[in-house]
Write a protein that holds these residues in place. Structure first.
Motif, PDB file in Angstrom:
ATOM      1  N   ILE A   1       4.647 -61.071-118.153  1.00 40.59           N
ATOM      2  CA  ILE A   1       5.318 -62.161-118.988  1.00 40.59           C
ATOM      3  C   ILE A   1       4.462 -61.918-120.368  1.00 40.59           C
ATOM      4  CG2 ILE A   1       5.117 -64.528-119.561  1.00 40.59           C
ATOM      5  CD1 ILE A   1       5.691 -65.136-116.514  1.00 40.59           C
ATOM      6  N   GLU A   2       5.286 -62.214-121.470  1.00 44.58           N
ATOM      7  CA  GLU A   2       4.509 -62.261-122.859  1.00 44.58           C
ATOM      8  C   GLU A   2       4.789 -63.622-123.423  1.00 44.58           C
ATOM      9  OE1 GLU A   2       5.163 -57.821-124.426  1.00 44.58           O
ATOM     10  OE2 GLU A   2       6.300 -59.374-125.362  1.00 44.58           O
ATOM     11  N   LEU A   3       3.539 -64.339-123.569  1.00 48.88           N
ATOM     12  CA  LEU A   3       3.597 -65.552-124.282  1.00 48.88           C
ATOM     13  C   LEU A   3       3.604 -65.551-125.656  1.00 48.88           C
ATOM     14  CD1 LEU A   3       1.161 -67.423-122.170  1.00 48.88           C
ATOM     15  CD2 LEU A   3       3.456 -67.420-121.520  1.00 48.88           C
TER      16      LEU A   3
ATOM     17  N   GLU B   1       2.317 -70.633-127.099  1.00 49.04           N
ATOM     18  CA  GLU B   1       2.132 -70.634-125.641  1.00 49.04           C
ATOM     19  C   GLU B   1       0.652 -70.257-124.964  1.00 49.04           C
ATOM     20  OE1 GLU B   1       6.494 -70.520-123.586  1.00 49.04           O
ATOM     21  OE2 GLU B   1       5.530 -68.448-124.510  1.00 49.04           O
TER      22      GLU B   1
END
Lengths: 493, 95
Positions: free
Chosen positions: B17-19, B23
């Protein structure tokens, strides 16, 4: 049909041909058309399909070919339960457009019982939340006060039953996700024993905790729906053999001589005094029917929430690894290579709360932290199970509040996530131990919001706790109260 | 347990996942808070307690190894964002 009646009552009237199945569908559809633009209970509402089913079932009833006690009753389904060819999205962008190629066992059983599934009910994205505010399709509102949350994650299911948009509904609970929305919306919700209702076709959040159960207008309706959906199923490896629920035993509402324990730790500082008082009224009613109520100590209760969040998030990060943009649902079209498809599809497809819980799960499982967090939680789980085993050597049932407060205002919980997690303090321990528990409406606070009490049972003790819930409902009318229409509410506001 | 920026980046990698930047800041703060609370478990003595994976003792659930769901290739692939020749289609992975 002029007003909503319980599923069991309606089914009797359908059988005696006093009411036609199509009239029930009309009534529910009319309510949905009127109020769902405000409440937002449904992510999909398919009246066309329901009507076709209604005709088929009506013909069977007319020929006298129907045996099921709930034949012709429409039922709403939480958006994480697969129904063949129908949108099933877990209220997440990442499953947008997903149409399962098969039915969940629960759907098959409802169909076999000549019940009518009525579209999909809104939920917190992937059931991660206690407010139904994290849904990709926007929040569901509490029919008692549309400024407030319906609870979650089965908030759409609870609000639909409370608001007359469904006769009954199916939800799921990983933590308090059936009982807490039932409490916030003033309906009856049963979280069954782990292994009693097949999870085949339930999109997994935390497999060791997830369980499907009914949200209904009263304890008898919950018992009737539970009877339809429960039972051993070979497609769920955790499904168990057990004696089916005896509905007539529930009807007899016998609590005479039953011992009910109340954990002191469930009445600590965080509990709202109006909630405490309402919950104690359940003890009084059951005592007046011959039950014996005692307080006892259960110190492990204080550790339930950390244990729950470690286990739930650890399992979630594994379960949700299947959403990769390749097999189904949302896929990022601008990705450059395979890894990029995974990362971009997940980053764009999951909402914030889901990403956070996946990351927390990865943390507690990661090298260096596994023993201190995940393994520790499994040890505490063992201690929680033995604390319940000890309690059930002395008591037949355990009574307590469902949540520390009544429904909060929208947005209050999202701005304070730890507070939202703490709201699960009385419910999650029951999922950790795999026990059944029923939430019953037991009063209203000063603002007119419903309060819920839960009656917890031994493994496969559904008959006892539903009998106690029914006994309470025979002597009280909290479960019969319904909110005034939220549409009128809007005009007034 | 304090979560810092580096740990957030490591967890993003593990989670695939890339925030976004905002975030990342939020996750760092909220995970630190939640873990601060979770750390109360360390005060509980669990010495010698066997970890429980199942709520009830269920062992070795077997069934006959037979196909029951038939050929559902077409309906399974109908949900795939991209498919070709009856298979899932993915970007080129080997040069």
């Amino acid at each position: 049909m002029e007003k909503m009646l319980s599923a069991v009552t309606l089914a009797e009237k359908i059988k005696s041909k006093e009411i036609k199945v199509s009239e029930v569908i009309d009534f529910v559809e009319n309510n949905v058309n009127r109020t769902d633009k405000v409440l937002n209970c449904y992510t999909v509402f398919d009246s066309q399909k329901a009507r076709e089913r209604a005709e088929v079932i009506q013909r069977k009833i007319d020929r006298g070919e129907v045996a099921s006690p709930l034949a012709g009753i429409p039922i709403g389904i939480k958006d994480n339960i697969c129904s063949k060819g129908e949108l099933t999205t877990c209220s997440s962008k990442i499953l947008s457009g997903f149409r399962p190629p098969y039915n969940a066992t629960v759907i098959e059983r409802l169909n076999d019982a000549d019940m009518i599934t009525l579209g999909k009910l809104n939920m917190d994205e992937f059931a991660m939340g206690s407010t139904t505010e994290t849904s990709f399709y926007g929040p569901t509102k509490n029919p008692w006060d549309i400024q407030r949350v319906p609870g979650g994650s089965s908030g759409g299911s609870a609000a639909a039953v409370a608001g007359g948009e469904a006769v009954c509904a199916v939800g799921s609970a990983t933590g308090g996700a059936i009982r807490q929305p039932a409490a916030f919306c003033g309906v009856t919700g049963l979280k069954p024993t782990y292994g009693s209702v097949s999870r085949y076709g339930l999109i997994a959040y935390a497999s060791s905790l997830d369980q499907i159960g009914p949200l209904a207008q009263d304890a008898l309706d919950a018992a009737a729906v539970y009877s339809v959906i429960s039972g051993r199923d070979s497609t769920d490896g955790t499904s168990m053999e057990f004696t089916p629920l005896d509905y007539s035993a529930v009807e007899s509402a016998d609590v005479k001589g039953k011992k009910i324990g109340i954990p002191e730790q469930y009445f600590g500082d965080g509990l709202n005094s109006e909630v405490a008082q309402a919950v104690m009224s359940v003890a009084e009613v059951l005592e007046s029917r011959g039950a014996i109520v005692e307080r006892f100590q259960m110190p492990i209760a204080e550790y339930a929430i950390p244990t729950y969040y470690i286990i739930a998030c650890a399992e979630a990060c594994s379960n949700l690894s299947r959403f990769d943009g390749i097999k189904y649902g949302y896929s990022c079209e601008s990705a450059e290579d395979l890894l990029d498809v995974y990362v971009k599809s997940r980053s764009e497809g999951f909402g914030y709360e889901v990403k956070k819980r996946i990351m927390l799960g990865n943390f507690v499982l990661s090298s260096g932290y596994y023993d201190a967090y995940y393994n520790k939680a499994l040890q505490v789980k063992a201690q929680i199970i033995s604390a319940f085993n000890e309690a059930f050597e002395r008591y037949d049932m355990i009574l307590g509040p469902v949540a520390p407060t009544t429904a909060l205002k929208m947005g209050e919980n999202l701005s304070n996530p730890l507070q939202m997690y703490l709201g699960d303090i009385y419910t999650v321990m029951i999922n950790i131990a795999g026990l059944p528990s029923v939430s019953v409406p037991c009063g209203f606070d000063k603002s007119g919001l419903p309060i819920g009490a839960q009656i917890i049972g031994k493994p496969f003790g559904e008959e006892q706790i539903l009998s106690a819930a029914h006994a309470f409902q025979l002597d009280t009318d909290h479960h019969l109260k319904r909110p005034k229409s939220p549409v009128a509410d809007e005009k007034e506001g | 347990m304090e979560i810092n920026k580096d740990l957030v980046i490591y967890l993003e990698k593990l989670a695939r996942i890339e925030l976004s930047e905002s975030e990342k800041v939020k996750v760092e703060k909220e995970l630190s808070e939640v873990l601060g609370y979770i750390d109360m478990l360390s005060e509980l003595d669990t010495e010698g307690v066997e970890p429980a994976s199942h709520s009830f003792p269920v062992n070795n659930v077997f069934r006959e190894d037979v196909v029951t769901n038939g050929d559902s290739r077409a309906s399974v692939l109908s949900n795939a964002p991209h498919s070709k020749d009856g298979c899932f289609k993915v970007p080129k992975t080997v040069e």
